[in-house]
Enzyme design. Structure first.
Site, short mmCIF file in Angstrom:
data_model
loop_
_atom_site.label_atom_id
_atom_site.label_comp_id
_atom_site.label_asym_id
_atom_site.label_seq_id
_atom_site.Cartn_x
_atom_site.Cartn_y
_atom_site.Cartn_z
N ASP A 15 0.81 -1.23 0.00
CA ASP A 15 0.00 0.00 0.00
C ASP A 15 0.84 1.27 0.00
OD1 ASP A 15 -2.29 -1.59 0.10
OD2 ASP A 15 -2.27 -1.64 2.29
N LYS A 18 1.90 2.20 -5.10
CA LYS A 18 2.43 1.64 -6.36
C LYS A 18 1.50 1.94 -7.53
CE LYS A 18 2.45 -2.42 -4.39
NZ LYS A 18 2.19 -2.07 -2.99
N LYS A 20 -0.53 4.36 -8.16
CA LYS A 20 -0.42 5.73 -8.71
C LYS A 20 0.81 5.85 -9.61
CE LYS A 20 0.55 10.50 -7.82
NZ LYS A 20 0.36 11.78 -7.16
N ASN A 40 -5.32 -10.22 -3.43
CA ASN A 40 -5.01 -9.61 -2.13
C ASN A 40 -4.51 -8.17 -2.34
OD1 ASN A 40 -2.71 -10.64 -3.42
ND2 ASN A 40 -1.69 -11.30 -1.56
N ALA A 41 -3.93 -7.90 -3.50
CA ALA A 41 -3.46 -6.56 -3.81
C ALA A 41 -4.65 -5.61 -4.02
CB ALA A 41 -2.61 -6.58 -5.08
N GLY A 42 -4.45 -4.35 -3.67
CA GLY A 42 -5.47 -3.34 -3.94
C GLY A 42 -4.75 -2.06 -4.31
N HIS A 43 -4.88 -1.67 -5.55
CA HIS A 43 -4.18 -0.48 -6.04
C HIS A 43 -5.21 0.57 -6.42
CE1 HIS A 43 -0.78 -3.47 -7.29
NE2 HIS A 43 -0.96 -3.41 -6.00
N GLN A 221 2.11 -6.01 -3.29
CA GLN A 221 2.55 -6.13 -1.90
C GLN A 221 3.85 -5.34 -1.68
OE1 GLN A 221 1.40 -9.36 -3.50
NE2 GLN A 221 -0.52 -8.56 -2.78
N SER A 406 5.43 12.42 -4.35
CA SER A 406 4.00 12.53 -4.59
C SER A 406 3.35 13.33 -3.48
CB SER A 406 3.40 11.13 -4.67
OG SER A 406 2.00 11.20 -4.74
N THR A 407 2.51 14.30 -3.88
CA THR A 407 1.94 15.21 -2.88
C THR A 407 0.40 15.19 -2.83
OG1 THR A 407 2.05 17.02 -4.47
CG2 THR A 407 3.93 16.78 -2.98
P1 GDP Z 1 -0.69 0.33 -3.58
O1 GDP Z 1 -1.29 -0.92 -3.07
O2 GDP Z 1 0.79 0.41 -3.34
O3 GDP Z 1 -1.04 0.62 -5.02
O4 GDP Z 1 -1.31 1.51 -2.71
P2 GDP Z 1 -2.88 1.69 -2.36
O5 GDP Z 1 -3.58 2.16 -3.57
O6 GDP Z 1 -3.39 0.49 -1.66
O7 GDP Z 1 -2.79 2.81 -1.25
C1 GDP Z 1 -2.30 4.09 -1.51
C2 GDP Z 1 -3.40 5.12 -1.26
O8 GDP Z 1 -2.82 6.41 -1.17
C3 GDP Z 1 -4.40 5.23 -2.40
O9 GDP Z 1 -5.66 5.51 -1.85
C4 GDP Z 1 -3.90 6.40 -3.23
O10 GDP Z 1 -4.94 7.09 -3.92
C5 GDP Z 1 -3.33 7.29 -2.16
N1 GDP Z 1 -2.20 8.12 -2.57
C6 GDP Z 1 -1.21 7.81 -3.46
N2 GDP Z 1 -0.30 8.81 -3.49
C7 GDP Z 1 -0.71 9.74 -2.62
C8 GDP Z 1 -0.16 10.99 -2.16
O11 GDP Z 1 0.91 11.43 -2.56
N3 GDP Z 1 -0.86 11.67 -1.20
C9 GDP Z 1 -2.03 11.20 -0.69
N4 GDP Z 1 -2.64 11.92 0.24
N5 GDP Z 1 -2.56 10.02 -1.09
C10 GDP Z 1 -1.91 9.31 -2.01
P1 IMO Z 2 -0.80 -4.15 -2.23
O1 IMO Z 2 -0.40 -4.69 -3.58
C1 IMO Z 2 -0.85 -4.52 2.09
C2 IMO Z 2 -0.93 -8.56 3.76
C3 IMO Z 2 -2.18 -8.98 4.50
C4 IMO Z 2 -1.58 -9.91 5.56
C5 IMO Z 2 -0.48 -10.61 4.77
C6 IMO Z 2 -0.89 -11.98 4.24
O2 IMO Z 2 -2.10 -3.43 -2.24
O3 IMO Z 2 0.31 -3.37 -1.63
P2 IMO Z 2 -2.47 -12.72 2.23
O4 IMO Z 2 -3.92 -12.46 1.99
O5 IMO Z 2 -1.57 -12.19 1.16
O6 IMO Z 2 -2.17 -14.14 2.57
O7 IMO Z 2 -2.14 -11.87 3.57
O8 IMO Z 2 -0.15 -9.76 3.69
N1 IMO Z 2 -1.13 -8.08 2.38
C7 IMO Z 2 -1.06 -6.79 2.03
N2 IMO Z 2 -0.89 -5.68 2.77
N3 IMO Z 2 -0.93 -4.42 0.76
C8 IMO Z 2 -1.09 -5.52 -0.01
O9 IMO Z 2 -1.07 -5.46 -1.36
C9 IMO Z 2 -1.19 -6.77 0.62
N4 IMO Z 2 -1.36 -8.04 0.19
C10 IMO Z 2 -1.31 -8.83 1.27
O10 IMO Z 2 -2.83 -7.88 5.08
O11 IMO Z 2 -0.95 -9.14 6.56
MG MG Z 3 -2.80 -1.57 -1.82
#
Ligand code: GDP
Ligand code: IMO
Ligand code: MG
Length: 419
Positions: A15, A18, A20, A40-43, A221, A406-407
């Site tokens: 999280d 990535k 963005k 499991n990933a959430g982007h 991850q 990133s801001t």
């Molecule tokens: P990922 O799993 O690495 O792709 O990250 P996620 O999408 O799960 O979590 C990042 C969160 O931060 C998302 O809701 C993005 O929209 C948000 N985000 C990304 N860059 C920035 C930033 O520079 N500032 C703020 N405030 N939010 C951001």
């Molecule tokens: P992105 O791509 C954050 C964490 C889970 C748990 C551990 C094992 O969005 O960065 P799993 O379901 O993979 O067996 O869970 O890994 N986890 C993540 N935490 N971002 C993720 O993906 C994750 N994918 C798995 O919360 O601690």
């Molecule tokens: Mg994520």
């Protein structure tokens, strides 16, 4: 010099933002390839006033010219993948799934959830999506691959034999199994939608590399969740570090060029396991509120704390990071003081590396002065001086240049510094 792919990798516990940066870079790439993990990933990606949540489809999908590849290292839930595809109506010809990726089927999620319940307070805090059981079946050599979806009756018979082998265990776990006829129906439904996308993506990526196409490899991850190098057993079940990009797509290590590591300006973790720089007090709550730190996949509140320079330096080395994208700098806006974990103490001894058991480590902090606001700033020189000093200090501690800053969540609020 041969054509090489660019790689994006998470440096913390996932999280990091990535999605963005993949979306940002996809605008100048022809291919975007996922190589590990599953849904499991959430982007999360914000474009204008639209917000997209992607789990399995590569984050390049929001650029209509990019070809998107789901590599063999991914575990693919057809049901969830099809649901995700429904957001888009123009995927044919620009989305490809490896026939060697492993299938994640509904019983994997049921096993995952049952195991977590049985572990009680030792639970990993998985996403409950079935990731561990699907990768487990792969390495135990009892898994089923995406290519097998093309013959549903044959695959259904094979899965039924697998059920027979593990029936006792499934019963103890309270996992309900479908009949062979139900399986044929389920798998046929998946085939009807997915068949046009299934192919040998290794050949596809080789061709793209050899013909000079620009390729972006999208990590999921983060480094500290890696099956070998993370905080085992509180990790995910895949190779999340750079090395996984080669095996997860079928390319050579030398096919990988520039590595961009993604890190937040602070730290979060979702799920259980060690997190030395976690802040349980007011500051942690403030980071959670400012950063909207709630999971994209499960909605769980993320644990929040300060930037861990020791873990980040470890991640820079293990992934061969060329530059870092420092994300969410704006979330630190308004803090009077900002802490950074610069070392750990284990048994009263100060260390500057990630120890075998991170649970034993307590953080040693250095404190930096805060700043007013960075939100939406688009050039490095326009950042407050204390923010620039914070970034420079982090660069020295982790041993890599912060080439992108990133801001805000928006596409345009991204500072790209000159080389
Ligand atoms: P990922 O799993 O690495 O792709 O990250 P996620 O999408 O799960 O979590 C990042 C969160 O931060 C998302 O809701 C993005 O929209 C948000 N985000 C990304 N860059 C920035 C930033 O520079 N500032 C703020 N405030 N939010 C951001
Ligand atoms: P992105 O791509 C954050 C964490 C889970 C748990 C551990 C094992 O969005 O960065 P799993 O379901 O993979 O067996 O869970 O890994 N986890 C993540 N935490 N971002 C993720 O993906 C994750 N994918 C798995 O919360 O601690
Ligand atoms: Mg994520």
């Amino acid at each position: 010099m041969a054509n090489q792919a660019d790689l994006i990798i998470g440096l913390q516990w996932g999280d990091e933002g990535k999605g963005k940066i993949v979306d940002h870079m996809a605008q100048t790439h022809d291919y975007v390839c996922r190589f590990a993990g599953g849904h499991n990933a959430g982007h999360t990606i914000v474009i204008g006033d639209q917000t997209y949540a992607l789990h399995l489809i590569p984050s390049g999908v929001l650029n209509s010219s990019a070809v998107n590849v789901v590599g063999n290292g991914v575990v693919l839930s057809p049901k969830d993948f099809i649901e995700e595809m429904e957001q888009f109506d123009d995927l044919e010809g620009r989305l490809f799934i490896s026939d060697k990726a492993h299938l994640l089927l509904p019983y994997h999620a049921l096993i995952d959830q049952a195991r977590e319940r049985m572990k009680g307070d030792k639970a990993i805090g998985t996403t409950g999506k079935g990731i561990g059981p699907a990768y487990g079946d792969k390495v135990t050599r009892v898994g089923h691959r995406v290519g097998e979806l093309l013959d549903p009756p044959k695959l259904a018979a094979k899965i039924t034999t697998y059920f027979e082998m593990y029936r006792g265990i499934f019963e103890v776990m309270g996992v309900e199994l479908p009949t062979e006829a139900e399986l044929v129906e389920e798998l046929s439904g998946y085939k009807a939608v997915l068949a046009p996308y299934i192919t040998d993506t290794t050949l596809l990526v080789w061709d793209a590399l050899d013909s000079g196409k620009k390729i972006l490899l999208e990590g999921a991850q983060g480094t500290m969740l890696d099956i070998d190098h993370g905080t085992y057993p509180y990790v995910t079940s895949s190779t999340t570090v750079s090395a996984g990009a080669a095996s997860g797509l079928g390319i050579a290590p030398r096919d990988i060029g520039r590595v961009t590591g993604i890190a937040k300006a602070y730290c979060t973790r979702v799920g259980n396991g060690p997190f030395p720089s976690e802040d349980h007090g007011e500051a942690g709550q403030r980071l959670r509120d400012n950063g909207h730190e709630y999971g994209t996949t499960t909605g769980r509140p993320r644990r929040c704390g300060w930037f861990d320079a020791v873990a980040a330096r470890h991640a820079v080395r293990i992934n061969g990071v060329d530059q870092i994208a420092l994300m969410k700098l704006d979330v630190l806006d308004g803090f009077e003081e900002i802490k950074v974990c610069v070392a750990y103490e284990v048994d009263g001894r100060r260390i500057d590396y990630v120890p075998y058991d991170l649970e034993e480590a307590t953080p040693v902090y250095e404190t930096f002065p805060g700043w007013d606001t960075t939100r939406g700033i688009q050039s490095f020189d326009a950042l407050p001086q204390t923010a620039r000093e914070y970034i420079t200090a982090l660069e020295e501690m982790v041993g890599a240049k912060m080439g992108i800053i990133s801001t805000s969540p928006k596409r345009e609020d991204t500072i790209v510094r000159k080389e």
